[in-house]
Design an enzyme around this catalytic site. Structure first.
Site, PDB file in Angstrom:
ATOM      1  N   LYS A 176      -5.313   7.165   2.088  1.00 33.48           N
ATOM      2  CA  LYS A 176      -3.991   6.539   2.231  1.00 33.48           C
ATOM      3  C   LYS A 176      -3.266   6.533   0.880  1.00 33.48           C
ATOM      4  O   LYS A 176      -2.074   6.829   0.801  1.00 33.48           O
ATOM      5  CB  LYS A 176      -4.137   5.104   2.754  1.00 33.48           C
ATOM      6  CG  LYS A 176      -4.581   5.025   4.197  1.00 33.48           C
ATOM      7  CD  LYS A 176      -3.509   5.524   5.144  1.00 33.48           C
ATOM      8  CE  LYS A 176      -4.020   5.792   6.534  1.00 33.48           C
ATOM      9  NZ  LYS A 176      -3.091   6.520   7.383  1.00 33.48           N
ATOM     10  N   TYR A 233     -11.595   6.176   3.180  1.00 35.31           N
ATOM     11  CA  TYR A 233     -10.424   6.038   4.054  1.00 35.31           C
ATOM     12  C   TYR A 233      -9.225   5.530   3.246  1.00 35.31           C
ATOM     13  O   TYR A 233      -8.127   6.090   3.292  1.00 35.31           O
ATOM     14  CB  TYR A 233     -10.722   5.080   5.218  1.00 35.31           C
ATOM     15  CG  TYR A 233      -9.480   4.563   5.890  1.00 35.31           C
ATOM     16  CD1 TYR A 233      -8.705   5.398   6.678  1.00 35.31           C
ATOM     17  CD2 TYR A 233      -9.055   3.237   5.710  1.00 35.31           C
ATOM     18  CE1 TYR A 233      -7.539   4.937   7.280  1.00 35.31           C
ATOM     19  CE2 TYR A 233      -7.905   2.767   6.310  1.00 35.31           C
ATOM     20  CZ  TYR A 233      -7.144   3.615   7.089  1.00 35.31           C
ATOM     21  OH  TYR A 233      -5.983   3.159   7.677  1.00 35.31           O
ATOM     22  N   SER A 282      -1.641   1.441   4.574  1.00 33.55           N
ATOM     23  CA  SER A 282      -2.506   0.308   4.943  1.00 33.55           C
ATOM     24  C   SER A 282      -2.636  -0.653   3.777  1.00 33.55           C
ATOM     25  O   SER A 282      -2.654  -0.236   2.606  1.00 33.55           O
ATOM     26  CB  SER A 282      -3.883   0.865   5.299  1.00 33.55           C
ATOM     27  OG  SER A 282      -4.814  -0.175   5.413  1.00 33.55           O
TER      28      SER A 282
END
Ligand code: NAD
Ligand code: WQD
Length: 341
Positions: free
Chosen positions: A152, A148, A124
């Site tokens: 990643k 989050y 992302s």
């Protein structure tokens, strides 16, 4: 190729399954339906020409994953399965680390035992945090700002270590900017469940009458109209890049990281206006205070994907809005009432 698609029942994964089938690949989906509905499967069957093979297995279930890799002779894996809500990750960091990193470890163990060594990973643009300059290149500083995003980045680093330990293991990290839109058939699309966190599904739910008005987070950013600027990318363009990345891995046999965006920034108000034009509906909004953690302007430099994958985004903001609206108006409550207010 026979491809395992983790998270293939989800928003982006489902669109990728359709493109992979169109390119002649055999697709097997593994998904625990923690953020999706099995109702997507018959719709995928209609688009793919046959019911995709699928397994309701959690990536952390070692026996289930080993069984899956014993049953099928996979050539490669496209790995979408993850939890993805930034706000929720701040409340439940353990769940995010367990699911996103634990799930990837489970997948990698199963791949290693079965000798499967080509992987496309859903990363992302969140790994860039607040970039110093735009457009953002892949070599920009990485500075995640939430759990989050950290999952990643940790997975990208883990994959880098796996590649370093095994020259036969090849990975394409795909850093998505802001995926929006839906398949032009209107039969598959984004079904967030509950109150949407992201802009486009919120706009769609206002336009269809599920929510009264959009709150625009901040009207005082140093941008053309004061609202935040992002690089929205049509999910079908994004899905194509996964098929191109698999071809790249097979052809080039190496590891690489790619930005996937259009290279064009669009403000919140520009997106609202484009959506109103495409849908013929009004989207009432009010400008409220900034959302903590948001940045003014982020958009991609997609030149590397252009050069090495032969990929570029082809669908413009009007197509994004038209297809998002077609999906929303044909499925006002999502797949199975998941959008209930
Ligand atoms: P999604 O939630 O619609 O799809 C993810 C799928 O993975 C869901 O179907 C879910 O049930 C499944 N899943 C989650 N954990 C699992 C586990 N442990 N075992 C098996 N299945 C599991 O999300 P999406 O929008 O399609 O995103 C796909 C990927 O792209 C994610 O990795 C996400 O982090 C990444 N990404 C998404 C965006 C975005 O804005 N949608 C942007 C950048 C990156
Ligand atoms: C876009 C713009 C908001 C909602 C997030 C994740 C990122 C990636 C993509 C997974 C911003 C504004 C939004 C609303 C608004 N996901 N907005 N009202 O924040 O760029 O990125 O999704 O990897 O990691 O952080 O996307 O759609 O939430 O916001 O005004 O109700 O819309 O402030 O300017 P974002 P978004």
């Amino acid at each position: 190729m026979r491809i395992l698609v983790t998270g293939g029942a989800g928003y982006i994964g489902a669109h990728a399954c359709v493109v992979l089938a169109e390119r002649g690949h055999d697709v097997v989906i593994v998904d625990n339906f923690s953020n999706s509905s099995p109702a997507v499967l018959p719709r995928l069957a209609a688009l793919m020409g046959r019911v995709p093979a699928h397994a309701d297995v959690d990536l952390r279930d070692a026996a289930g994953m080993a069984g899956l890799f014993r049953t099928h002779d996979f050539d490669a894996v496209v790995h979408f399965a993850a939890l993805k809500a930034v706000g929720e990750s701040c409340e439940k960091p353990l769940e995010y680390f367990e699911n996103n990193i634990g799930g990837t470890l489970g997948l990698l163990r199963a791949m290693k035992s079965a000798g499967v060594r080509n992987l496309v990973f859903s990363s992302s643009a969140t790994v860039y945090g607040a970039p110093d300059t735009v457009p953002v290149r892949e070599d920009a500083a990485l500075r995640v700002t939430n759990p989050y995003g950290r999952t990643k980045l940790v997975v990208e680093q883990l994959l880098g270590d796996v590649c370093a330990s095994d020259p036969g293991f090849h990975v394409a990290n795909l850093r998505y900017f802001n995926p929006v839109g839906a398949h032009p058939s209107g039969t598959i699309g984004e079904d967030p469940g509950g109150v949407p966190n992201n802009l486009m599904p919120y706009i769609c739910q206002v336009a269809v009458g599920l929510r009264a008005r959009l709150s625009i987070f901040g009207g005082d950013y140093p941008t053309t109209d004061g609202t935040g600027v992002r690089d929205y990318i049509h999910v079908v363009d994004l899905a194509r890049a996964h098929a191109d990345a698999l071809d790249f891995l097979q052809r080039e046999e190496r590891c690489e990281t790619f930005n996937l965006g259009t290279g064009r920034g669009i403000s919140v108000i520009e997106l609202v206006k484009a959506f109103e034009r495409a849908s013929g509906r009004r989207v009432p909004f009010e400008i409220v205070s900034r959302r903590p953690g948001d940045v003014a302007e982020v958009y991609a430099d997609p030149a590397l994907a252009n050069r090495l994958l032969g990929w570029r985004a082809e669908l413009d903001v009007d197509a994004m809005c038209r297809d998002a609206w077609r999906w929303q108006s044909m499925n006002p409550m999502g797949y199975a009432g998941r959008a209930a207010a």
